[in-house]
Design an enzyme around this catalytic site. Sequence first.
Site, PDB file in Angstrom:
ATOM      1  N   ASP A 146       1.216  56.567  98.509  1.00 31.08           N
ATOM      2  CA  ASP A 146       0.240  55.754  97.776  1.00 31.08           C
ATOM      3  C   ASP A 146      -0.840  56.580  97.084  1.00 31.08           C
ATOM      4  OD1 ASP A 146      -0.773  53.398  96.870  1.00 31.08           O
ATOM      5  OD2 ASP A 146      -1.522  52.675  98.790  1.00 31.08           O
ATOM      6  N   ASP A 158      -7.835  57.729  99.050  1.00 27.17           N
ATOM      7  CA  ASP A 158      -7.678  56.465  99.792  1.00 27.17           C
ATOM      8  C   ASP A 158      -6.838  56.706 101.041  1.00 27.17           C
ATOM      9  OD1 ASP A 158      -7.928  53.731 100.365  1.00 27.17           O
ATOM     10  OD2 ASP A 158      -6.164  53.193  99.191  1.00 27.17           O
ATOM     11  N   GLU A 181      -2.001  45.996  96.045  1.00 29.67           N
ATOM     12  CA  GLU A 181      -1.935  46.323  94.628  1.00 29.67           C
ATOM     13  C   GLU A 181      -0.523  46.571  94.137  1.00 29.67           C
ATOM     14  OE1 GLU A 181      -4.720  49.475  94.109  1.00 29.67           O
ATOM     15  OE2 GLU A 181      -6.352  48.050  94.036  1.00 29.67           O
ATOM     16  N   GLY A 182       0.442  46.298  94.964  1.00 29.22           N
ATOM     17  CA  GLY A 182       1.804  46.510  94.505  1.00 29.22           C
ATOM     18  C   GLY A 182       2.772  45.729  95.350  1.00 29.22           C
ATOM     19  N   GLY A 199      10.137  56.131 108.734  1.00 29.89           N
ATOM     20  CA  GLY A 199       8.826  56.282 109.366  1.00 29.89           C
ATOM     21  C   GLY A 199       8.135  54.953 109.572  1.00 29.89           C
TER      22      GLY A 199
END
Length: 302
Positions: free
Chosen positions: A249, A230, A105-106, A192
């Site tokens: 996110d 999510d 979505e991005g 990370g």
Amino acid sequence: MPKNLWQLYTSLGEDEFRVLRAIERFQGRHEYVPVELVEKASGLPPSRLHRALAVLSRNKLIKRRLGNFSGYTLTFLGLDVLALRNLVKRGVVSLLGDKIGIGKEGDVYIAVAPDGSRLVVKFHREGRKSFRKVWRHRSFTLNLEASTWLEVAKYVGEREFKALVSLWREGARVPEPVAWNRHAVVQRYVEGVELSEAPEMGEEEALSALRDVIETVRVAYQRVGIVHGDLSEYNILVEPAEGRAYVIDWPQYVYKDEPHADELLRRDVEYVARFFRKKYGVEVDVEEALAYVRGERSEPPW
Ligand SMILES: Nc1ncnc2c1ncn2[C@@H]1O[C@H](COP(=O)(O)OP(=O)(O)OP(=O)(O)O)[C@@H](O)[C@H]1O
Ligand SMILES: [Mg+2]
């Protein structure tokens, strides 16, 4: 060779940006903005307008419709360069680098700030396709049905940025939010690895990373009043050597008093606990963790 986003951005001139902004201004009212309106709003003489429109079309920043009347619409790429222009002008971003996320979505890019530090720029893409599973059942999506994709993407960007600001202020382990424009959210780069890449971690480090996640879920719930909704190994970044974690996110969060919040909170916590148990053999009791997150017990379950 196709240009990357930064090359494309730097190849554009002031006329092209004026035309993009003119189309954006009327995009809410017209799916395809009539060329007469673009001309008027951009203030460009016809020859320069048509040159700019040709450059923008060729680079897929706008799409043209021919028919009874001809008109133009922005593409996501067009919206990207407008947001980028704003971020550069404001002195937030000085260079955009490679795409790092292959998110659904991005589009997520690494970037450099004027002081040389690393940033991440996430361009939201939610509006055009129907919301995927995680976005369903969210009360706010109901208000968006009449909106255009562009407004949806901008709204989601704002939503994520503001959530990050509140979370960061309350001490949650999330990337530090830096700026937001349109559908673009800028955050500090965090060192990370995605937990989904199953980084090697000792039991002690794994437990410590899991605590970071649960503590962040708790701060989000109690101090900000939201549930991530999510949470998964794809939205957790870990520093394996230190045993530290970040939760990323956030745009699909729900408020804790919304109808599905309890369900989603339980799913988030169960999911993470299960992943850490299977992968690293660390055990946290889900009911105790949930009680801790909700504030029904003050002692952490470890
Ligand atoms: N602040 C950050 N620092 C370092 N890497 C990041 C940062 N934010 C995102 N990333 C990387 O980019 C990837 C995608 O980011 P994110 O999960 O926010 O968006 P998305 O995956 O497009 O959204 P969705 O999960 O809804 O599809 C992450 O999995 C991570 O690898
Ligand atoms: Mg993600």
